[in-house]
Design a protein around this motif. Structure first.
Motif, PDB file in Angstrom:
ATOM      1  N   UNK A 528      48.897  67.141  63.611  1.00 49.75           N
ATOM      2  CA  UNK A 528      47.590  67.780  63.709  1.00 49.75           C
ATOM      3  C   UNK A 528      46.653  67.173  62.668  1.00 49.75           C
ATOM      4  N   UNK A 529      45.459  66.824  63.121  1.00 44.40           N
ATOM      5  CA  UNK A 529      44.475  66.232  62.223  1.00 44.40           C
ATOM      6  C   UNK A 529      43.255  67.154  62.129  1.00 44.40           C
ATOM      7  N   UNK A 530      42.754  67.293  60.894  1.00 41.66           N
ATOM      8  CA  UNK A 530      41.624  68.175  60.627  1.00 41.66           C
ATOM      9  C   UNK A 530      40.513  67.353  59.958  1.00 41.66           C
ATOM     10  N   UNK A 531      39.305  67.450  60.486  1.00 39.77           N
ATOM     11  CA  UNK A 531      38.141  66.759  59.921  1.00 39.77           C
ATOM     12  C   UNK A 531      37.304  67.782  59.164  1.00 39.77           C
ATOM     13  N   UNK A 532      37.377  67.748  57.854  1.00 42.99           N
ATOM     14  CA  UNK A 532      36.619  68.680  57.015  1.00 42.99           C
ATOM     15  C   UNK A 532      35.476  67.929  56.329  1.00 42.99           C
ATOM     16  N   UNK A 533      34.287  68.017  56.924  1.00 46.18           N
ATOM     17  CA  UNK A 533      33.075  67.403  56.370  1.00 46.18           C
ATOM     18  C   UNK A 533      33.294  65.921  56.042  1.00 46.18           C
ATOM     19  N   UNK A 534      33.921  65.200  57.005  1.00 46.67           N
ATOM     20  CA  UNK A 534      34.110  63.773  56.822  1.00 46.67           C
ATOM     21  C   UNK A 534      35.370  63.392  56.083  1.00 46.67           C
ATOM     22  N   UNK A 535      36.195  64.365  55.720  1.00 49.05           N
ATOM     23  CA  UNK A 535      37.496  64.083  55.107  1.00 49.05           C
ATOM     24  C   UNK A 535      38.570  64.443  56.130  1.00 49.05           C
ATOM     25  N   UNK A 536      39.404  63.467  56.463  1.00 55.54           N
ATOM     26  CA  UNK A 536      40.384  63.643  57.534  1.00 55.54           C
ATOM     27  C   UNK A 536      41.758  63.897  56.926  1.00 55.54           C
ATOM     28  N   UNK A 537      42.359  65.041  57.301  1.00 50.67           N
ATOM     29  CA  UNK A 537      43.675  65.429  56.799  1.00 50.67           C
ATOM     30  C   UNK A 537      44.674  65.449  57.953  1.00 50.67           C
ATOM     31  N   UNK A 538      45.925  65.082  57.619  1.00 49.91           N
ATOM     32  CA  UNK A 538      47.039  65.207  58.563  1.00 49.91           C
ATOM     33  C   UNK A 538      47.877  66.402  58.137  1.00 49.91           C
ATOM     34  N   UNK A 539      48.191  67.266  59.110  1.00 50.66           N
ATOM     35  CA  UNK A 539      48.936  68.494  58.818  1.00 50.66           C
ATOM     36  C   UNK A 539      50.197  68.511  59.649  1.00 50.66           C
ATOM     37  N   UNK A 540      51.330  68.704  58.981  1.00 48.19           N
ATOM     38  CA  UNK A 540      52.611  68.810  59.681  1.00 48.19           C
ATOM     39  C   UNK A 540      53.435  69.886  58.980  1.00 48.19           C
ATOM     40  N   UNK A 541      53.537  71.053  59.607  1.00 50.31           N
ATOM     41  CA  UNK A 541      54.222  72.175  58.976  1.00 50.31           C
ATOM     42  C   UNK A 541      53.481  72.591  57.723  1.00 50.31           C
ATOM     43  N   UNK A 542      54.174  72.542  56.596  1.00 46.10           N
ATOM     44  CA  UNK A 542      53.536  72.903  55.326  1.00 46.10           C
ATOM     45  C   UNK A 542      52.964  71.707  54.593  1.00 46.10           C
ATOM     46  N   UNK A 543      53.009  70.537  55.227  1.00 44.99           N
ATOM     47  CA  UNK A 543      52.502  69.317  54.578  1.00 44.99           C
ATOM     48  C   UNK A 543      51.064  69.056  55.007  1.00 44.99           C
ATOM     49  N   UNK A 544      50.230  68.768  54.012  1.00 43.22           N
ATOM     50  CA  UNK A 544      48.813  68.465  54.277  1.00 43.22           C
ATOM     51  C   UNK A 544      48.431  67.265  53.410  1.00 43.22           C
ATOM     52  N   UNK A 545      48.076  66.158  54.056  1.00 39.72           N
ATOM     53  CA  UNK A 545      47.792  64.911  53.337  1.00 39.72           C
ATOM     54  C   UNK A 545      46.475  64.328  53.847  1.00 39.72           C
TER      55      UNK A 545
END
Length: 554
Positions: A528-545
């Motif tokens: 799962x990828x999240x775009x927060x105001x131009x910052x892209x994070x990858x989320x897998x379970x409890x991991x967020x990078x």
């Protein structure tokens, strides 16, 4: 009820008042009693350097009405008015009298107003040869000398500097240096003082334009200041002025300054005007400066000029046995000949360069260029420079075979090939405008860059070219891989014509999908990828990078 002036107006008034007070104080203390006016009227009609004003007015008129500066003061059309080659007469005819912007214009006009009057004073509106009467011919008519002959000579020197300059030069500075060379022969120290006065006038102009300014530390993008100097064109103009000055002084038999004054004035002028800044372009926005060699050349030139001006008319090798049959060469002519040879050595290489045209064939690009009235505009990276690389020359480890990256403009009919916006500048600013045009018309093409910086993996980006209702995808960079590994999966950012995508791979399997819009999420390849105001994070379970960040520009 009158309002209170703002701080900017008060500062401007303070500057003007200080200038007026200083001038009044000098007049009161010196008590010229008409002495200054009599000195000027001895050489000038009504004591006014009319030729200087006419020449400066013509240069200003070119900027206002030919380049479109009247309606676009800070953004004139420049590309078609450069000296591209002998096969493009319009560029050759206008290059010396056109300018790249208002700052460039003001700098050269100030240089003209402080140096040209000295050259015009040495020339004089009234004939100075013995036995010659005023108004006996057009050449002795002071009005013709002031309003026709002097401006015509200025125009001739301008054409000379354009015809024998290396590269697509633009600007009146070659003629300004010719004024200086002409003046150095007769008034070397006054010429150096005039250069200082020019700096003072530019400071006064800037103070009135912007009385206060603020700045803070931060990133910036610029090429080295010396890389923007047309050093060869300046040197050719200076040598032309020196030769004309020597010819005039010897023809009239004028009193000449001492060798020490000429040498000192020439060295000080050359150093102040950065004639020592000899450099070469290596491509890729890299330049090399030969500072020591340049300074040695300035000192050698000053020695040669001093020897030429101060030398006598005695023969170099006296001939006593047959003086009527053998006419030995006067000593000063030896120096003048060497100056002429130096001028030819500097100007000569421009002839084969200007006799060539730009690289032929299709432009190196990923897409078809934007075409406007014969112009082609595209974007490319690490491609041979179609102007510099036409002639293959290698000297002292440097070569003309260089590559370039950025927004490229070509016009086959005009022989134009240039990197209008470098890759580095577009990387920094994100957007830039290229002004195209000709006599009576102008159009613009806007280059726009967008990209994503992958963490530890470089940048994926795209470049659009926009003109009117046309929007062309000109370039997409190769994909870049982010350093973080999420649940054994590698994540890459790809630039495509339809937008930016993510590629999630594990082993030989991969999945792709578009980067989610701002404040939205997307699932790609089990991540799962999240775009927060131009910052892209990858989320897998409890991991967020954090995987990437939208590119930002200054």
């Amino acid at each position: 009820m009158l309002g209170v002036p703002d701080a900017t107006t008060l500062f401007r008034l303070a500057v003007l008042l200080s200038v007026l007070v200083a001038l009044a104080a000098v007049v009161v203390l010196d008590r010229p009693r008409g002495r200054w006016g009599r000195r000027l009227r001895s050489r000038f009609v009504a004591g006014v350097p009319l030729g200087t004003f006419v020449s400066a007015g013509l240069v200003l008129a070119v900027y206002l009405f030919v380049q479109g500066g009247w309606s676009h003061w800070h953004a004139p059309v420049t590309i078609p008015f450069r000296a591209w080659s002998y096969f493009y007469p319009l560029g050759m005819a206008t290059a010396a009298f056109s300018h790249s912007g208002s700052g460039h214009l003001i700098g050269n006009l100030v240089g003209t107003l402080v140096l040209a009057p000295i050259a015009e004073y040495a020339w004089g509106h009234f004939p100075r040869e013995r036995g010659v009467q005023t108004f006996t011919s057009p050449l002795t008519n002071p009005y013709v000398r002031a309003l026709v002959i002097f401006p015509a000579a200025v125009g001739g020197v301008g054409l000379f500097t354009a015809l024998f300059a290396l590269g697509p030069v633009i600007g009146f500075s070659g003629v300004v240096f010719a004024f200086a060379g002409f003046a150095l022969v007769r008034y070397p120290i006054v010429t150096v003082v005039a250069v200082t006065a020019g700096n003072a006038l530019r400071t006064l102009y800037n103070a009135l334009q912007q009385p206060t300014m603020s700045a803070s530390a931060g990133p910036s993008y610029s090429s080295p200041w010396w890389a923007d100097i047309a050093i060869q064109g300046h040197a050719v103009g200076l040598l032309a002025g020196l030769l004309l000055g020597v010819w005039l002084a010897r023809t009239r038999g004028d009193d000449r300054p001492s060798a020490v004054r000429v040498a000192t004035g020439t060295v000080l002028f050359g150093v102040a005007q950065s004639l020592w800044a000899v450099y070469w372009y290596r491509g890729g926005e890299t330049y090399v400066l030969y500072r020591a060699a340049g300074l040695a050349l300035v000192i050698a030139l000053a020695t040669l000029v001093a020897a030429t001006v101060a030398a006598s008319d005695r023969p170099l090798v006296p001939v006593a046995d047959r003086p009527d049959a053998i006419r030995a060469v006067p000593r000063w002519r030896v120096g003048a000949t060497v100056l002429l040879l130096c001028t030819a050595a500097l100007a000569g290489p421009a002839v084969p360069v200007n006799l060539t045209t730009t690289a032929s064939g299709d432009l190196p690009s990923q897409s078809d260029p934007v075409e406007i009235r014969g112009y082609e505009v595209t974007y490319a990276e690490d491609v041979p420079n179609g102007m510099v690389s036409v002639i293959d020359v290698e000297v002292f480890g440097e070569t003309t075979q260089v590559n370039t990256s950025g927004v490229i403009v070509r016009n086959r009919e005009r022989g134009i090939w240039m990197t209008a916006v470098t890759k580095g500048r577009l990387d920094f600013a994100g957007t830039s405008t290229v002004r195209l045009g000709g006599l009576g018309w102008r159009e613009t093409v806007r280059a726009e860059r967008s990209g994503w910086n992958a963490v530890g993996g470089g940048t994926a980006y795209r470049v659009h070219l926009v003109s009117g209702d046309r929007n062309v995808m000109a370039y997409t960079s190769p994909p870049v891989r982010a350093e973080p590994v999420i649940a054994g999966r590698n994540v890459s950012v790809e630039a495509a014509s339809e937008g930016f995508r993510l590629n999630v791979s594990v082993g030989n399997r991969s999945a792709t999908g578009p980067i989610p819009a701002t404040n939205e999420t997307a699932s790609i390849g089990g991540v799962t990828f999240v775009n927060e105001e131009g910052r892209l994070y990858a989320v897998d379970g409890g991991t967020r990078v954090r995987i990437a960040r939208a590119e930002r520009y200054e």
